[in-house]
Write an enzyme that holds these catalytic residues in place. Sequence first.
Site, PDB file in Angstrom:
ATOM      1  N   ARG A 152       9.638   1.333   4.147  1.00  0.00           N
ATOM      2  CA  ARG A 152       8.697   1.872   2.946  1.00  0.00           C
ATOM      3  C   ARG A 152       7.082   2.271   3.383  1.00  0.00           C
ATOM      4  O   ARG A 152       6.316   1.606   2.966  1.00  0.00           O
ATOM      5  CB  ARG A 152       8.587   0.718   2.020  1.00  0.00           C
ATOM      6  CG  ARG A 152      10.051   0.385   1.432  1.00  0.00           C
ATOM      7  CD  ARG A 152      10.023  -0.549   0.232  1.00  0.00           C
ATOM      8  NE  ARG A 152      11.341  -1.062  -0.327  1.00  0.00           N
ATOM      9  CZ  ARG A 152      11.530  -1.792  -1.253  1.00  0.00           C
ATOM     10  NH1 ARG A 152      10.577  -2.061  -1.839  1.00  0.00           N
ATOM     11  NH2 ARG A 152      12.797  -2.095  -1.476  1.00  0.00           N
ATOM     12  N   ASP A 184       5.837  -9.039  -1.142  1.00  0.00           N
ATOM     13  CA  ASP A 184       6.350  -7.773  -1.665  1.00  0.00           C
ATOM     14  C   ASP A 184       5.630  -6.482  -0.854  1.00  0.00           C
ATOM     15  O   ASP A 184       5.420  -6.427   0.179  1.00  0.00           O
ATOM     16  CB  ASP A 184       6.605  -7.814  -3.103  1.00  0.00           C
ATOM     17  CG  ASP A 184       7.656  -6.877  -3.586  1.00  0.00           C
ATOM     18  OD1 ASP A 184       8.368  -6.174  -2.640  1.00  0.00           O
ATOM     19  OD2 ASP A 184       7.856  -6.498  -4.591  1.00  0.00           O
ATOM     20  N   ASP A 236       2.391  -0.118  -4.382  1.00  0.00           N
ATOM     21  CA  ASP A 236       3.571   0.098  -5.159  1.00  0.00           C
ATOM     22  C   ASP A 236       3.134   0.983  -6.468  1.00  0.00           C
ATOM     23  O   ASP A 236       2.109   0.771  -6.943  1.00  0.00           O
ATOM     24  CB  ASP A 236       4.170  -1.196  -5.712  1.00  0.00           C
ATOM     25  CG  ASP A 236       5.068  -1.515  -4.661  1.00  0.00           C
ATOM     26  OD1 ASP A 236       5.044  -1.143  -3.364  1.00  0.00           O
ATOM     27  OD2 ASP A 236       6.113  -2.486  -4.670  1.00  0.00           O
ATOM     28  N   ASP A 286       2.510  -7.860  -4.893  1.00  0.00           N
ATOM     29  CA  ASP A 286       1.972  -6.735  -4.685  1.00  0.00           C
ATOM     30  C   ASP A 286       0.605  -6.583  -4.492  1.00  0.00           C
ATOM     31  O   ASP A 286      -0.103  -7.199  -5.151  1.00  0.00           O
ATOM     32  CB  ASP A 286       2.392  -5.393  -5.608  1.00  0.00           C
ATOM     33  CG  ASP A 286       3.746  -5.275  -5.768  1.00  0.00           C
ATOM     34  OD1 ASP A 286       4.593  -5.505  -4.818  1.00  0.00           O
ATOM     35  OD2 ASP A 286       4.140  -4.641  -6.852  1.00  0.00           O
TER      36      ASP A 286
END
Length: 521
Positions: free
Chosen positions: A244, A191, A195, A162
């Site tokens: 996302r 990734d 997040d 992340d």
Amino acid sequence: MRRPVALRLQVALATTAVGAAIGVAVLPTHEASAAAGAATGYATQNGGTTGGAGGQTVRVSTGTGIHTALCTRPSSSTPIIIEVQGTINHGNTAKVSGNSCSTAAGVIELKQISNVTIIGVGTGAVFDQLGIHIRESRNIIIRNVTVRNVKKSGSPTSNGGDAIGMESGVRNVWVDHATLEASGGESEGYDGLFDMKDDTQYVTLSYSILRNSGRGGLIGSSESDRSNGFVTFHHNLYENIDSRTPLLRGGIAHIYNNHYVSLRESGINSRAGARAKVENNYFRNSKDVLGTFYTSEAGYWQVAGNIFDNVTWSSPGSDNNPAGPNPQSNTTVSIPYAYSLDAASCVPDVVRQTAGANTGLRESNGSCSPQTPAPTTPAPGPTSPTPAPTSPTPTPTQPAGPNLSIGAGSDGSSKASGTSYGNVRDGSLSTYWSPVGATGDISIKWGSATTVSRVVIREPAGTQGSIGSWQLVNHGSGAVLASGSGAGAITFPATSLTKITFRITSSGGSPKVAEFETYAR
């Protein structure tokens, strides 16, 4: 207990000595630059987000320096502003120990601490293949930084892949004017870019760029992780992302005035009971930009004022519930803070001029006009945490003096059917020039040498974002006066010339120029 004056002086001198040894500059009050600006969105709730305001300011150029600044504070909650300049990477980021920190090598670790601001200054702050991890912490501000190519597999790895990750009871985080980017998706080792999981709340992401990644970011690590929420996303650019943008599992999100370009699989994925207020965003050249995807556990949305430009929608199924092709609200979300909405039609232009690191911390005034905020504290030393731009930056300021293009001549490399070279100097935004194809030149020319230091490129109403990268060229000498992307105002050193060329080198389709204005100043 308050230390005696002599002891406090000894501590300060020791801290300064340690800082000098590992590249931490403790700035005197008159040299410390103020971290200008105030948090917005949900980060203003729950007591607000002020970061290290009121604390000591230090300047560092390594990840070890960041950790040392945290670890030499009197306590884990002592306010501190950490100004970062240079490239932070695995080679200069080591674990540092202390009573006021809990750090780790290979990642910027903000763990079990509070009241911290990290802000890029000078020539910029780049976290290269190195993520920022916020855990069990609160009141954190991160501004004007670039975080790129953080991997969870391959080499080197950092922060679970992340760019910025938050988890475990995190409260009140404001990330602003950041550029978060990868170079591919999960198969390439990356990734998420942004997040939040395991009880993270009261977060705002503003004026940032998230691009070139498989995953933009998530709120909630699984369908059962529903303790996260109260997150605001505004004036961000999501570009070249698979999905996302974000993924919401439970909780509440407010998503407004963002620009979404080239979302390949899905966009805002509200599921598992999440509720999102989605207003005045601009979605372009994308698929399934809003809905519940890849699950039967529904999420909800309230929509208003969005523009869907060349957006495609898949058919509903047992695990897919796209909101389009005619998105309608299926919930209501009450927003507890004040905010101003830019019209969706101007969002691409406003976001282009304001989002990302090294853009002068520029913000919209809520009326489609970007502006540079004034520092919160005047100081005789360097008060702005933002470097002077290395290339011309679009500016909304109205140029002084007459538009020199009126009455001049014009030509170009080609013109699409129904367009004209003369349309760029007729004072009308309803007529325009467009090249044959996705690239081309348009020029303004005079019969004698004319001094120009500012150009304004305007697109026809409703077509903002059609221009990609460009060069501004002195046609006589071939010198490149400026380069950049998108329409807007461009400044450069005053140049005497007889012909100036706006060369479009890339675009998202068929670029259009309504006005090519030129000014002496």
